[in-house]
Design an enzyme around this catalytic site. Structure first.
Site, mmCIF file in Angstrom:
data_model
loop_
_atom_site.group_PDB
_atom_site.id
_atom_site.type_symbol
_atom_site.label_atom_id
_atom_site.label_comp_id
_atom_site.label_asym_id
_atom_site.label_seq_id
_atom_site.Cartn_x
_atom_site.Cartn_y
_atom_site.Cartn_z
ATOM 1 N N HIS A 69 5.575 3.032 -1.882
ATOM 2 C CA HIS A 69 6.284 4.100 -1.172
ATOM 3 C C HIS A 69 7.444 4.629 -2.001
ATOM 4 O O HIS A 69 8.089 3.884 -2.747
ATOM 5 C CB HIS A 69 6.766 3.634 0.211
ATOM 6 C CG HIS A 69 7.708 2.481 0.217
ATOM 7 N ND1 HIS A 69 9.075 2.620 0.077
ATOM 8 C CD2 HIS A 69 7.503 1.151 0.383
ATOM 9 C CE1 HIS A 69 9.667 1.446 0.156
ATOM 10 N NE2 HIS A 69 8.727 0.524 0.330
ATOM 11 N N ASP A 71 10.100 6.318 -0.659
ATOM 12 C CA ASP A 71 11.357 6.364 0.083
ATOM 13 C C ASP A 71 12.127 5.066 -0.051
ATOM 14 O O ASP A 71 11.561 4.016 -0.386
ATOM 15 C CB ASP A 71 11.103 6.677 1.556
ATOM 16 C CG ASP A 71 10.246 5.614 2.236
ATOM 17 O OD1 ASP A 71 9.125 5.372 1.767
ATOM 18 O OD2 ASP A 71 10.701 5.009 3.243
ATOM 19 N N ASP A 101 12.748 -2.500 -4.050
ATOM 20 C CA ASP A 101 11.994 -2.028 -2.881
ATOM 21 C C ASP A 101 11.963 -0.507 -2.828
ATOM 22 O O ASP A 101 12.781 0.103 -2.145
ATOM 23 C CB ASP A 101 12.628 -2.602 -1.615
ATOM 24 C CG ASP A 101 11.830 -2.336 -0.370
ATOM 25 O OD1 ASP A 101 10.661 -1.936 -0.483
ATOM 26 O OD2 ASP A 101 12.375 -2.523 0.733
ATOM 27 N N GLU A 133 7.854 4.893 4.496
ATOM 28 C CA GLU A 133 7.426 3.527 4.797
ATOM 29 C C GLU A 133 8.536 2.772 5.512
ATOM 30 O O GLU A 133 8.274 1.958 6.405
ATOM 31 C CB GLU A 133 7.039 2.812 3.502
ATOM 32 C CG GLU A 133 6.406 1.435 3.700
ATOM 33 C CD GLU A 133 7.409 0.286 3.792
ATOM 34 O OE1 GLU A 133 7.009 -0.829 4.174
ATOM 35 O OE2 GLU A 133 8.614 0.505 3.496
ATOM 36 N N GLU A 134 9.777 3.057 5.130
ATOM 37 C CA GLU A 134 10.914 2.334 5.694
ATOM 38 C C GLU A 134 11.176 2.703 7.153
ATOM 39 O O GLU A 134 12.016 2.085 7.808
ATOM 40 C CB GLU A 134 12.169 2.582 4.852
ATOM 41 C CG GLU A 134 12.087 2.076 3.409
ATOM 42 C CD GLU A 134 12.105 0.548 3.308
ATOM 43 O OE1 GLU A 134 12.112 -0.122 4.355
ATOM 44 O OE2 GLU A 134 12.108 0.031 2.182
ATOM 45 N N GLU A 161 4.792 -4.145 -2.885
ATOM 46 C CA GLU A 161 6.080 -4.586 -2.348
ATOM 47 C C GLU A 161 6.582 -5.792 -3.155
ATOM 48 O O GLU A 161 5.790 -6.555 -3.706
ATOM 49 C CB GLU A 161 5.943 -4.977 -0.879
ATOM 50 C CG GLU A 161 5.686 -3.825 0.068
ATOM 51 C CD GLU A 161 6.930 -3.001 0.361
ATOM 52 O OE1 GLU A 161 8.035 -3.379 -0.106
ATOM 53 O OE2 GLU A 161 6.798 -1.988 1.066
#
Length: 374
Positions: A69, A71, A101, A133-134, A161
């Protein structure tokens, strides 16, 4: 460009979850197109942010997805030693928001592109970069809906991740919701003339506390920590001033479920407790914020065996945090978690990744490319 150079560029984009992401998407698109790679920009329904999908290798064969991701969480917390959106190096440590992350994984993937393009791939490697995603994996479902038109059914997906480059086979599922209660305001000296929304929310809050306590009694899955599903209220807001009867109160709640349990069902008792309040004149609104299923990949699968060989590490049975992997599996694509960095460094000041971790991830991806040449 080296992985560190690419990470420098990616960190410079403040691609905060829930905000437009055209800047970082355009940078990645431009980088990939320099190598002649066709890129698909897939706007989400929000219209101001998009997923990105690209393929290297033959389009008529089944291959592997590298998923991450774009974001990051906000960086407002105190304690940063430098600008969180300007990569800072101190020895092997590379500091900046999203380094672990999970822009570190994206950087390693992009740094491996020249080697992948130069390889005689007989199976493709796909890049799937998502948004938000967050906020509960909001972007990737839209990408997965388009997957059949983008590529042949993949052999598997690696979700990068931070895992210390150790493959992870399972994670919990999650569902989150917001409850809004609406009462009637007035002067606090006449509570009989108003409807106190904060007081009403106490009933819902108690239902949530009781449900959380009940979940601790099982069912159990010893691969997780804790070994049971969980539920918590993370945010409650209401009222304007002490002498005003609050006419509105919001409560945000989440449930995390072990494999085999639908996380949305864990929220049902709390929703039922809220609905009971209608009889007293309280307005009730329920908003689903996000949901994704648990991941559960069997150790004997080909994908688990492949990542074990590529990383030279035995898979970890499970983690309690969630990822996009469960959504890939629900869409029929075997998925496994494996990426550089440490989840313990994420979402805190002075987040960092090690340059050696970037190199290890890039080497793993290039090794995957060699496997796709056989």
């Amino acid at each position: 460009m080296s992985a560190t150079d690419i990470l420098t560029a990616l960190v410079s984009f403040p691609s905060i979850v829930g905000t437009p992401n055209a800047g970082i998407v355009e940078w990645v698109r431009s980088y990939l197109e320099r190598f002649g790679i066709p890129v698909h920009i897939l706007p989400g329904p929000e219209s101001d942010r998009a997923n990105l999908f690209a393929s290297i290798g033959p389009s008529d064969k089944a291959g592997y997805i590298l998923s991450g991701h774009m974001d990051v969480v906000p960086a407002h917390e105190a304690g940063w030693s430098s600008d969180p959106f300007a990569l800072r190096r101190d020895g092997e440590k590379l500091f900046g928001r999203g380094t672990s992350d999970m822009k570190g994984f994206l950087a390693a993937v992009l740094a491996a592109v020249p080697a992948l393009v130069a390889s005689p791939l007989t199976r493709p490697i796909h890049l799937a970069f998502s948004y938000d995603e967050e906020a509960g994996c909001r972007g990737v479902p839209h990408l997965l809906a388009r997957l059949p038109e983008l590529c042949v059914a993949p052999l598997g997906a690696v979700i990068g991740e931070p895992s210390d480059m150790r493959p992870i086979l399972a994670h919990k599922g999650k569902a989150a919701a917001r409850i809004t209660l609406r009462g009637r305001s007035g002067h606090s000296s006449r509570p009989d003339l108003g409807l106190n929304a904060v007081h009403a929310m106490a009933t819902v809050l108690q239902a949530a506390v009781s449900a959380a306590q009940d979940l601790a009694s099982g069912p159990f899955d010893p691969t997780f920590e804790p070994p049971y599903s969980s539920l918590q209220v993370g945010l409650i807001q209401g009222g304007q001033a002490l002498n005003i009867i609050p006419d509105r109160c919001n409560l945000d709640i989440e449930a995390r479920a072990i494999a085999g349990v639908d996380p949305a069902t864990l929220l049902a008792p709390i929703q039922a407790a809220a609905e009971v309040l209608r009889a007293s004149g309280i307005g009730v609104e329920w908003e689903d914020l996000s949901a994704y299923p648990a991941l559960s990949l069997a150790r004997h699968t080909a994908l688990a065996g492949l990542l074990t060989e590529l990383t030279d590490q035995e898979p970890l049975a499970a983690v309690s945090y969630g990822t996009e992997a469960g959504l890939f599996q629900a869409a029929g694509v075997d998925a496994i978690i494996c990426g550089p960095g440490d989840i313990g460094r994420a979402h805190k000041p002075d987040e960092y990744i090690l340059a050696t971790e970037l190199s290890a991830c890039q080497s793993m991806i290039e090794a995957l490319g060699k496997r796709c040449c056989a």
